[in-house]
Design an enzyme around this catalytic site. Structure first.
Site, PDB file in Angstrom:
ATOM      1  N   GLN A   1       0.833  -1.209   0.000  1.00 51.75           N
ATOM      2  CA  GLN A   1       0.000   0.000   0.000  1.00 51.75           C
ATOM      3  C   GLN A   1       0.869   1.262   0.000  1.00 51.75           C
ATOM      4  O   GLN A   1       0.520   2.272  -0.612  1.00 51.75           O
ATOM      5  CB  GLN A   1      -0.900  -0.017   1.245  1.00 51.75           C
ATOM      6  CG  GLN A   1      -2.027   0.993   1.209  1.00 51.75           C
ATOM      7  CD  GLN A   1      -3.204   0.532   0.362  1.00 51.75           C
ATOM      8  OE1 GLN A   1      -3.643  -0.604   0.485  1.00 51.75           O
ATOM      9  NE2 GLN A   1      -3.706   1.394  -0.493  1.00 51.75           N
TER      10      GLN A   1
ATOM     11  N   LYS B   1       1.945   1.816  -3.545  1.00 50.35           N
ATOM     12  CA  LYS B   1       0.760   2.119  -4.357  1.00 50.35           C
ATOM     13  C   LYS B   1       0.310   3.556  -4.118  1.00 50.35           C
ATOM     14  O   LYS B   1       0.050   4.315  -5.053  1.00 50.35           O
ATOM     15  CB  LYS B   1      -0.367   1.150  -3.959  1.00 50.35           C
ATOM     16  CG  LYS B   1      -1.635   1.311  -4.757  1.00 50.35           C
ATOM     17  CD  LYS B   1      -2.778   0.473  -4.192  1.00 50.35           C
ATOM     18  CE  LYS B   1      -2.402  -0.969  -4.031  1.00 50.35           C
ATOM     19  NZ  LYS B   1      -3.570  -1.828  -3.709  1.00 50.35           N
TER      20      LYS B   1
ATOM     21  N   LYS C   1      -2.603  -1.009   6.650  1.00 51.16           N
ATOM     22  CA  LYS C   1      -3.638  -2.008   6.387  1.00 51.16           C
ATOM     23  C   LYS C   1      -4.077  -2.562   7.735  1.00 51.16           C
ATOM     24  O   LYS C   1      -3.307  -2.580   8.688  1.00 51.16           O
ATOM     25  CB  LYS C   1      -3.072  -3.138   5.521  1.00 51.16           C
ATOM     26  CG  LYS C   1      -4.121  -3.903   4.757  1.00 51.16           C
ATOM     27  CD  LYS C   1      -4.510  -3.197   3.474  1.00 51.16           C
ATOM     28  CE  LYS C   1      -5.692  -3.870   2.815  1.00 51.16           C
ATOM     29  NZ  LYS C   1      -5.959  -3.336   1.477  1.00 51.16           N
TER      30      LYS C   1
ATOM     31  N   GLY D   1     -12.295   0.171   3.041  1.00 56.55           N
ATOM     32  CA  GLY D   1     -12.737  -1.212   2.904  1.00 56.55           C
ATOM     33  C   GLY D   1     -11.698  -2.084   2.227  1.00 56.55           C
ATOM     34  O   GLY D   1     -10.684  -1.615   1.726  1.00 56.55           O
ATOM     35  N   ASP D   2     -11.933  -3.365   2.228  1.00 57.55           N
ATOM     36  CA  ASP D   2     -11.143  -4.360   1.489  1.00 57.55           C
ATOM     37  C   ASP D   2     -12.000  -5.628   1.497  1.00 57.55           C
ATOM     38  O   ASP D   2     -13.236  -5.529   1.683  1.00 57.55           O
ATOM     39  CB  ASP D   2      -9.770  -4.590   2.156  1.00 57.55           C
ATOM     40  CG  ASP D   2      -8.827  -5.413   1.293  1.00 57.55           C
ATOM     41  OD1 ASP D   2      -8.330  -4.893   0.282  1.00 57.55           O
ATOM     42  OD2 ASP D   2      -8.591  -6.602   1.606  1.00 57.55           O
TER      43      ASP D   2
ATOM     44  N   ASN E   1     -16.680  -6.276  -4.734  1.00 54.33           N
ATOM     45  CA  ASN E   1     -16.624  -4.885  -5.174  1.00 54.33           C
ATOM     46  C   ASN E   1     -15.766  -4.703  -6.426  1.00 54.33           C
ATOM     47  O   ASN E   1     -16.208  -4.131  -7.423  1.00 54.33           O
ATOM     48  CB  ASN E   1     -16.082  -4.019  -4.016  1.00 54.33           C
ATOM     49  CG  ASN E   1     -15.806  -2.610  -4.467  1.00 54.33           C
ATOM     50  OD1 ASN E   1     -14.696  -2.286  -4.869  1.00 54.33           O
ATOM     51  ND2 ASN E   1     -16.815  -1.765  -4.455  1.00 54.33           N
TER      52      ASN E   1
HETATM   53  P1  NDP Z   1     -14.891  -8.315  -1.666  1.00 54.91           P
HETATM   54  O1  NDP Z   1     -14.957  -8.882  -0.305  1.00 54.91           O
HETATM   55  O2  NDP Z   1     -15.912  -7.346  -2.116  1.00 54.91           O
HETATM   56  O3  NDP Z   1     -14.833  -9.502  -2.737  1.00 54.91           O
HETATM   57  C1  NDP Z   1     -13.848 -10.470  -2.684  1.00 54.91           C
HETATM   58  C2  NDP Z   1     -14.191 -11.563  -3.678  1.00 54.91           C
HETATM   59  O4  NDP Z   1     -13.109 -12.475  -3.765  1.00 54.91           O
HETATM   60  C3  NDP Z   1     -15.412 -12.363  -3.252  1.00 54.91           C
HETATM   61  O5  NDP Z   1     -16.069 -12.828  -4.382  1.00 54.91           O
HETATM   62  C4  NDP Z   1     -14.769 -13.504  -2.461  1.00 54.91           C
HETATM   63  O6  NDP Z   1     -15.547 -14.674  -2.436  1.00 54.91           O
HETATM   64  C5  NDP Z   1     -13.494 -13.750  -3.250  1.00 54.91           C
HETATM   65  N1  NDP Z   1     -12.457 -14.266  -2.366  1.00 54.91           N
HETATM   66  C6  NDP Z   1     -12.006 -13.714  -1.220  1.00 54.91           C
HETATM   67  N2  NDP Z   1     -11.066 -14.490  -0.671  1.00 54.91           N
HETATM   68  C7  NDP Z   1     -10.936 -15.538  -1.488  1.00 54.91           C
HETATM   69  C8  NDP Z   1     -10.119 -16.680  -1.466  1.00 54.91           C
HETATM   70  N3  NDP Z   1      -9.249 -16.893  -0.460  1.00 54.91           N
HETATM   71  N4  NDP Z   1     -10.225 -17.574  -2.498  1.00 54.91           N
HETATM   72  C9  NDP Z   1     -11.098 -17.369  -3.502  1.00 54.91           C
HETATM   73  N5  NDP Z   1     -11.916 -16.297  -3.580  1.00 54.91           N
HETATM   74  C10 NDP Z   1     -11.822 -15.395  -2.589  1.00 54.91           C
HETATM   75  O7  NDP Z   1     -13.416  -7.679  -1.793  1.00 54.91           O
HETATM   76  P2  NDP Z   1     -12.885  -6.621  -2.860  1.00 54.91           P
HETATM   77  O8  NDP Z   1     -13.541  -6.824  -4.161  1.00 54.91           O
HETATM   78  O9  NDP Z   1     -12.898  -5.290  -2.223  1.00 54.91           O
HETATM   79  O10 NDP Z   1     -11.348  -7.049  -2.959  1.00 54.91           O
HETATM   80  C11 NDP Z   1     -10.865  -7.985  -3.917  1.00 54.91           C
HETATM   81  C12 NDP Z   1      -9.363  -7.824  -4.090  1.00 54.91           C
HETATM   82  O11 NDP Z   1      -9.080  -6.499  -4.550  1.00 54.91           O
HETATM   83  C13 NDP Z   1      -8.531  -8.010  -2.822  1.00 54.91           C
HETATM   84  O12 NDP Z   1      -7.266  -8.557  -3.171  1.00 54.91           O
HETATM   85  C14 NDP Z   1      -8.326  -6.576  -2.338  1.00 54.91           C
HETATM   86  O13 NDP Z   1      -7.190  -6.445  -1.519  1.00 54.91           O
HETATM   87  C15 NDP Z   1      -8.138  -5.885  -3.673  1.00 54.91           C
HETATM   88  N6  NDP Z   1      -8.357  -4.437  -3.669  1.00 54.91           N
HETATM   89  C16 NDP Z   1      -9.555  -3.911  -3.271  1.00 54.91           C
HETATM   90  C17 NDP Z   1      -9.769  -2.551  -3.304  1.00 54.91           C
HETATM   91  C18 NDP Z   1     -11.087  -1.933  -2.996  1.00 54.91           C
HETATM   92  O14 NDP Z   1     -11.238  -0.743  -3.253  1.00 54.91           O
HETATM   93  N7  NDP Z   1     -12.063  -2.671  -2.501  1.00 54.91           N
HETATM   94  C19 NDP Z   1      -8.672  -1.618  -3.672  1.00 54.91           C
HETATM   95  C20 NDP Z   1      -7.489  -2.284  -4.159  1.00 54.91           C
HETATM   96  C21 NDP Z   1      -7.344  -3.636  -4.115  1.00 54.91           C
HETATM   97  P3  NDP Z   1     -16.293 -15.094  -1.030  1.00 54.91           P
HETATM   98  O15 NDP Z   1     -17.335 -14.048  -0.839  1.00 54.91           O
HETATM   99  O16 NDP Z   1     -16.822 -16.437  -1.334  1.00 54.91           O
HETATM  100  O17 NDP Z   1     -15.222 -15.101   0.021  1.00 54.91           O
END
Ligand code: NDP
Length: 445
Positions: A109, A112, A124, A163-164, A238
């Site tokens: 982070q 970034k 984080k 969030g994350d 997200n």
């Molecule tokens: P969400 O919780 O909204 O979504 C995560 C998705 O990934 C869900 O569909 C979840 O499935 C799946 N998932 C999570 N863990 C696992 C795993 N161990 N194996 C397989 N699938 C998994 O999170 P985000 O969309 O916010 O984040 C997704 C990625 O993007 C992360 O790496 C995060 O760090 C990164 N990110 C997010 C940002 C943001 O603004 N939100 C900014 C920059 C990076 P399930 O619900 O079944 O667990």
């Protein structure tokens, strides 16, 4: 600095934190030469001051479930580096969370946030609590218990979480409400807030949209664009949702998305109506992606399977770390994928990255490609300070400008002798130099 030696030393001092060591190793590997051009860095042991977080806060979170049972989880905040601005970075609620994972995320982070050019340091936080399968009342009680400790360590000019994974608008709002109740302060202490109470337009969309804007830049270096391309997306949260939305808007066909149980493959592509179904399913009903396959009669592969073995032109991993291993990377290359752009943080293993780079694929690491999320968080902080809200168009234009700028920075620092753009090297060097120079200027501590 001898990168290999530093990594070995950190591995010895912090055993059992493989994700942190992986992230450090990747960054040091690509900045070693640049670092050694500045003798003052080595003279002040900049490398260790840069790799080891400023501070790690850990605490117990006690909450009561709907059945009246008292439960405990761990809570953490890793404040990695604040030379460029207040600590800034998301909070992750997932059963897989441990200190090593948060240290890797906070380290990444920092670079970034530097790339965005906005004044933000790196941090984080999170917990091994998972909202999955919990009622909203349980999630609220957990968020309140978590904030009851965290509030002492954060503030609009000190540390601004967001969030994350597992922390979306609902969780941010519960934490914001409790922070306000504890401190009697209404401040821009969290980003990703609801639009009614200080959130920014385009923040929910920002990471996914930003990744696609970055991808457009990458494709343009080879005279390509997104229209008509077939795309693999992982995740259904997200980042995945708004990645799919922007791909649809630009005429691409997204054929997969996933959750931790498995993935769906829709050969006709996910259209606007189907995406609305996914958004309702995931954001309101909190269901599983297998229900998409039931609704639309398409293929579903369970058992935690990943979509990388399907045929496509582009892959946009948007779920979690290390979700593309060497075997999956080889399959992507064999199937003719031309670009991989990371919405998630560190979704490709080091072995997978080697495969992409050896095949001269367009490949961008998360710290560059997914920086749009934190960039718009930075814009949310500006709007909160100004007590103003900018229009959707204004925020989107700024996001677009920031992603273009990050791309240009990667090209400037990462273009190799044969013309191949090494985005890993470009992002790491550009992000590092700014942080390092600020650290040198601010004295030794
Ligand atoms: P969400 O919780 O909204 O979504 C995560 C998705 O990934 C869900 O569909 C979840 O499935 C799946 N998932 C999570 N863990 C696992 C795993 N161990 N194996 C397989 N699938 C998994 O999170 P985000 O969309 O916010 O984040 C997704 C990625 O993007 C992360 O790496 C995060 O760090 C990164 N990110 C997010 C940002 C943001 O603004 N939100 C900014 C920059 C990076 P399930 O619900 O079944 O667990």
């Amino acid at each position: 600095m001898n990168a290999k030696q530093v990594v070995e030393d950190l591995n010895r001092r912090f055993p059992g934190e493989p994700a942190y060591i992986q992230a450090v190793s990747q960054v040091l590997g690509s900045i070693e030469e640049t670092y050694n051009e500045y003798p003052a860095f080595e003279a002040t042991n900049l490398v260790e001051r840069l790799c080891i977080p400023d501070r790690v806060i850990s605490f117990r979170v006690t909450w009561t479930d709907d059945a009246g049972r008292v439960r405990t989880n761990f809570g953490y905040r890793v404040q990695h580096n604040n030379v460029l601005g207040p600590y800034k970075g998301g909070i992750r609620f997932h059963e897989s969370v441990n200190l090593g994972i948060l240290k890797f995320l906070a380290f990444e982070q920092t670079f970034k946030n530097s790339l965005t050019t906005l004044p933000m340091g790196g941090a984080k936080g999170g917990s091994d609590f998972s909202p999955r399968g919990k009622s909203s009342a349980e999630v609220m009680r957990f968020c309140q218990a978590f904030m009851s400790e965290l509030y002492r360590h954060i503030g609009p000019d000190e540390d601004v979480p967001a969030g994350d994974i597992g922390v979306g608008g609902r969780e941010v709002a519960y934490m914001f409400g409790w922070y306000k109740r504890l401190t009697h302060q209404w401040g821009g202490v969290l980003t990703g807030k609801g639009l009614e109470f200080g959130g920014s337009l385009i923040r929910p969309e920002a990471t996914g949209y930003g990744n696609v804007y970055f991808l457009q830049n990458m494709l343009a270096t080879r005279g390509e664009d997104l229209a008509g391309k077939t795309v693999l997306v992982s995740g259904a949260g997200n980042v995945a949702q708004y990645t799919i939305e922007k791909c649809i808007e630009l005429g691409a066909k997204v054929v997969t998305c996933s959750d931790s149980d498995g993935y769906i493959y829709d050969p006709d592509g996910i259209d606007r109506e189907k995406l609305n179904f996914i958004m309702r399913l995931k954001n309101e009903e909190r269901g599983r992606i297998s229900e998409y396959a039931e609704e639309y009669g398409v293929k579903y592969v369970g058992g935690g399977a990943k979509p990388w073995f399907e045929k496509a032109d582009i892959a946009l991993p948007s779920a979690t770390q290390n979700e593309i291993n060497e075997e999956a990377a080889k399959a992507l290359v064999k199937n003719g994928v031309i670009a991989v752009s990371e919405g998630a943080n560190m979704p490709s293993t080091p072995e997978a990255i080697k495969v992409f780079q050896a095949a001269k694929l367009l490949y961008s690491p998360g710290k560059a490609a997914n920086a749009g999320g934190v960039a718009v968080s930075g814009l949310e902080m500006s709007q909160n300070s100004e007590r103003l809200s900018w229009t959707r168009e204004e925020v989107d234009a700024r996001l677009h400008g920031i992603m273009n700028n990050i791309h240009e920075n990667c090209v400037n620092h990462g273009t190799e002798a044969d013309g191949y753009i090494n985005y890993v090297k470009g992002a790491n060097i550009a992000g590092f130099l700014k942080v390092a120079k600020a650290m040198m200027a601010q004295g030794i501590y």
